[in-house]
Design a protein around this motif. Structure first.
Motif, short mmCIF file in Angstrom:
data_model
loop_
_atom_site.label_atom_id
_atom_site.label_comp_id
_atom_site.label_asym_id
_atom_site.label_seq_id
_atom_site.Cartn_x
_atom_site.Cartn_y
_atom_site.Cartn_z
N GLY A 103 0.79 -1.22 0.00
CA GLY A 103 0.00 0.00 0.00
C GLY A 103 0.82 1.27 0.00
N SER A 104 0.55 2.13 0.96
CA SER A 104 1.23 3.43 1.01
C SER A 104 2.70 3.30 1.38
CB SER A 104 0.53 4.36 2.00
OG SER A 104 0.60 3.84 3.32
N HIS A 123 -5.44 -2.19 -0.42
CA HIS A 123 -4.22 -2.27 0.37
C HIS A 123 -4.10 -1.07 1.31
CE1 HIS A 123 -3.04 -5.80 -1.81
NE2 HIS A 123 -2.93 -5.15 -2.96
N GLY A 124 -5.27 -0.59 1.77
CA GLY A 124 -5.29 0.45 2.80
C GLY A 124 -5.07 1.86 2.31
N THR A 125 -5.11 2.09 0.99
CA THR A 125 -4.84 3.43 0.49
C THR A 125 -5.44 3.62 -0.90
OG1 THR A 125 -3.08 5.01 -0.01
CG2 THR A 125 -2.62 2.71 -0.50
N ILE A 126 -5.73 4.86 -1.24
CA ILE A 126 -6.09 5.19 -2.62
C ILE A 126 -4.84 5.62 -3.38
CG2 ILE A 126 -7.39 6.76 -4.11
CD1 ILE A 126 -9.55 6.85 -1.95
N LYS A 127 -4.13 6.58 -2.85
CA LYS A 127 -2.86 6.97 -3.46
C LYS A 127 -1.82 5.86 -3.32
CE LYS A 127 -2.74 12.04 -3.07
NZ LYS A 127 -1.89 13.18 -2.62
N THR A 128 -0.89 5.82 -4.25
CA THR A 128 0.31 5.02 -4.03
C THR A 128 1.24 5.81 -3.11
OG1 THR A 128 1.56 5.97 -5.88
CG2 THR A 128 0.12 4.09 -6.36
N ILE A 154 9.31 -0.94 -14.59
CA ILE A 154 8.41 -2.03 -14.94
C ILE A 154 8.85 -3.29 -14.20
CG2 ILE A 154 7.53 -3.47 -16.81
CD1 ILE A 154 6.55 -0.61 -16.89
N VAL A 155 7.98 -3.79 -13.33
CA VAL A 155 8.27 -4.99 -12.53
C VAL A 155 7.34 -6.09 -13.04
CG1 VAL A 155 8.51 -5.95 -10.21
CG2 VAL A 155 8.78 -3.48 -10.58
N ILE A 156 7.85 -6.93 -13.93
CA ILE A 156 7.01 -7.96 -14.54
C ILE A 156 7.51 -9.38 -14.24
CG2 ILE A 156 6.18 -6.46 -16.38
CD1 ILE A 156 8.21 -7.80 -18.27
N GLY A 157 8.43 -9.49 -13.32
CA GLY A 157 8.94 -10.81 -12.99
C GLY A 157 8.11 -11.53 -11.95
N HIS A 158 7.52 -10.79 -11.01
CA HIS A 158 6.80 -11.40 -9.90
C HIS A 158 5.67 -10.47 -9.48
CE1 HIS A 158 9.65 -8.59 -8.07
NE2 HIS A 158 8.77 -8.47 -7.09
N ASN A 159 4.71 -11.03 -8.74
CA ASN A 159 3.58 -10.28 -8.19
C ASN A 159 3.45 -10.54 -6.71
OD1 ASN A 159 1.27 -10.61 -11.03
ND2 ASN A 159 3.09 -9.37 -10.78
N SER A 160 2.72 -9.64 -6.03
CA SER A 160 2.49 -9.77 -4.58
C SER A 160 1.08 -9.26 -4.27
CB SER A 160 3.51 -8.95 -3.79
OG SER A 160 4.83 -9.29 -4.12
N GLY A 161 0.53 -9.74 -3.14
CA GLY A 161 -0.70 -9.15 -2.64
C GLY A 161 -1.99 -9.79 -3.10
N GLY A 162 -1.91 -10.96 -3.74
CA GLY A 162 -3.13 -11.64 -4.16
C GLY A 162 -3.73 -12.48 -3.04
N GLY A 163 -4.81 -13.19 -3.38
CA GLY A 163 -5.46 -14.07 -2.41
C GLY A 163 -4.90 -15.48 -2.47
N LEU A 164 -5.14 -16.24 -1.40
CA LEU A 164 -4.66 -17.62 -1.34
C LEU A 164 -5.43 -18.50 -2.30
CD1 LEU A 164 -4.03 -18.22 2.46
CD2 LEU A 164 -2.34 -18.42 0.62
N ASN A 183 -9.27 -9.38 -4.55
CA ASN A 183 -7.96 -9.85 -4.06
C ASN A 183 -6.83 -9.12 -4.78
OD1 ASN A 183 -8.52 -12.43 -2.25
ND2 ASN A 183 -9.90 -12.55 -4.04
N GLY A 184 -6.60 -7.89 -4.36
CA GLY A 184 -5.42 -7.15 -4.79
C GLY A 184 -5.43 -6.65 -6.22
N ASN A 185 -6.58 -6.67 -6.90
CA ASN A 185 -6.64 -6.22 -8.29
C ASN A 185 -7.97 -5.51 -8.55
OD1 ASN A 185 -4.99 -6.27 -10.74
ND2 ASN A 185 -6.67 -7.40 -11.67
N ALA A 186 -8.17 -4.41 -7.82
CA ALA A 186 -9.45 -3.71 -7.85
C ALA A 186 -9.81 -3.17 -9.22
CB ALA A 186 -9.43 -2.56 -6.83
N SER A 187 -8.82 -2.94 -10.07
CA SER A 187 -9.10 -2.44 -11.42
C SER A 187 -9.86 -3.46 -12.27
CB SER A 187 -7.81 -2.07 -12.13
OG SER A 187 -7.05 -3.23 -12.43
#
Length: 481
Positions: A103-104, A123-128, A154-164, A183-187
């Protein structure tokens, strides 16, 4: 070898048998600067604004690790755009813009939602950490209005913050690989499941290193390719056409095949540079050949760290082919610090504060595309502005190394056309140094364009003269107006 030399305001040279090939013997220089020398040297300088070279410009890394204040970084950088333009910066590099799992607090290297650049509440925030989507767009537009391109991390190797989610290819073990609106992808764009990470029904891993293995993106999956760069509404198209980014800094490229960088660039275009964190120049050369993209010259960085800090011996700077910029200068993005090196507690992975300007004098006079680190610019603004101007004007022509020994490194740029080029003289000893050198300039008065030396030596009919460098410092010589 001692010899008396008068430095006021021109140098009387007693050459005779002291000239040995291109260089003579160096000696400690105990001369002092006089007020009249300062006035004379400054008044003799050429107007460098008339010598701006083709493709001039430097790269500014416009952030550091854990920037403050949270949520206001885009606004802060926006206030510096005119200053960067005046200094000679032609590109700025911004941190990864998507919402991170922390999040922030996120610096963008834990990507969760690529399309949330500061407008969704997750992730607890609107702004980055850096600001809102509108603030990002405003910054990019301001940069463009000042002829500065903006490069996205550009970070395209790995992801974080999804659901189990249970992964059958891991024996049913649950991993955080479910990315959707809840789960971590509100868009709602580029939703992902365990099919899109390693291992999967294609293979266990790609040919490169696994980084955050449980959520290592599989670029061989057509769905992943399409959403990252293939579709008209892909991540890359959104960043370029909607937000206005001009290019890419690919994070940790060891975690995926270089062909994916090539595919991205072939489809999207723009400037790009890869972070191949490796001090082996041939590893870097192989990667740029395979990807078609420039890379940060970690080999140059580690040679500078070695010579300036660890070995305290400049000899290695004269060795052939020990940097990417020596193998392929058109693909080398040189640097002296970045967000990772500056927070590294291992002194072997960063250039010490006291040697920063020496390192910058090297990268800003040699070939390659030099990068300025945000915190360094704030600390050494005056000196770096001078070095940037020299880079953007006098640093042209073939490179010839005149001397490389324990204490001294002397390099000549031969210039071209009406541009006379320069001579860099680095000295890491505790005493000022002077050395007779053979220049390309006949019967010319010279001046140090950094003002670190106030001498005004004159070359003879063969181009020979005595040049100076301060203790633990550098001078950059060229002809007067």
């Amino acid at each position: 070898m001692k010899k008396t030399i008068n430095i006021y305001p021109k140098i009387i040279l007693l050459l005779g048998g002291l000239v040995l090939g291109l260089t003579g013997c160096s000696k400690d220089d105990d001369s002092t600067n006089k007020t009249e020398d300062i006035i004379t040297s400054q008044s003799l300088k050429m107007d460098l604004t008339q010598l701006k070279k083709e493709n001039a410009g430097v790269f500014m890394q416009a952030f550091y690790w854990d920037v403050e204040p949270k949520g206001e970084w885009y606004n802060q950088i926006s206030t510096k755009i005119e200053e960067y333009k005046a200094a000679g910066v032609n590109r700025i590099w911004l941190p990864a813009p998507g919402k991170g799992a922390s999040g922030s607090f996120s610096m963008g290297y834990d990507p969760s939602d690529y399309f949330d650049v500061g407008e969704f509440d997750q992730h607890g925030t609107i702004k980055t950490r850096f600001g809102s989507r509108q603030e990002l767009v405003d910054l990019i537009q301001k940069a463009h209005a000042n002829d500065i391109e903006v490069i996205a991390d550009i970070v395209i190797g790995h992801n974080s913050g999804g659901g189990l989610q249970a992964n059958p290819f891991r024996g049913g073990t649950e991993v955080y690989s479910l990315f959707n609106e809840s789960n971590g992808n509100a868009s709602g764009k580029f939703n992902r499941t365990n099919d899109h990470f390693h291992p999967n029904d294609i293979h266990n891993q790609d040919d490169s290193n696994l980084f955050y293995a449980e959520t290592d993106l599989c670029h061989d999956q057509p769905y992943v390719q399409d959403w990252l760069w293939g579709r008209d509404d892909s991540v890359a198209e959104f960043y370029k056409k909607t937000l206005g980014f001009d290019g890419w800094r690919f994070d940790y490229v060891k975690s995926f095949d270089p062909k994916w960088v090539k595919a991205w660039n072939d489809k999207i275009g723009g400037f790009s540079v890869g972070e191949n964190f490796d001090g082996n120049q041939q590893v870097l050369k192989d990667w740029v050949d395979a990807s078609g993209s420039p890379a940060f010259d970690f080999a140059c960085f580690y040679r500078l760290d070695e010579t300036l800090d660890r070995a305290k011996d400049l000899t290695a700077l004269g060795e052939a082919d020990n940097m990417l910029r020596k193998l392929d200068p058109s693909k080398a993005v040189t640097f002296t610090a970045n967000h990772d090196t500056e927070k590294d507690k291992n002194p072997d992975n960063r250039i010490s504060y006291g040697n920063k300007l020496l390192a910058y004098s090297y990268i800003l006079t040699h070939d390659g595309y030099p990068t300025i680190f945000y915190l360094d610019y704030e600390a050494f603004k005056g000196q770096l502005n001078t070095l940037i101007q020299i880079h953007n004007t006098l640093a042209v022509g073939d490179i010839e190394i005149i001397e490389a020994n324990k204490d001294e490194y002397i390099m000549k740029r031969k210039g071209n056309g009406d541009n006379p080029g320069l001579i860099l003289y680095m000295n890491i000893s505790k005493q000022p140094k002077q050395r007779i050198v053979k220049t390309n300039w006949i019967n010319k008065t010279l001046v140090d364009y950094t003002d670190n030396s106030r001498a005004t030596p004159t070359t003879d009919a063969d181009g020979n003269t005595t040049l100076y460098a301060p203790a633990g410092g550098y001078a950059i010589w060229s002809i007067t107006k």
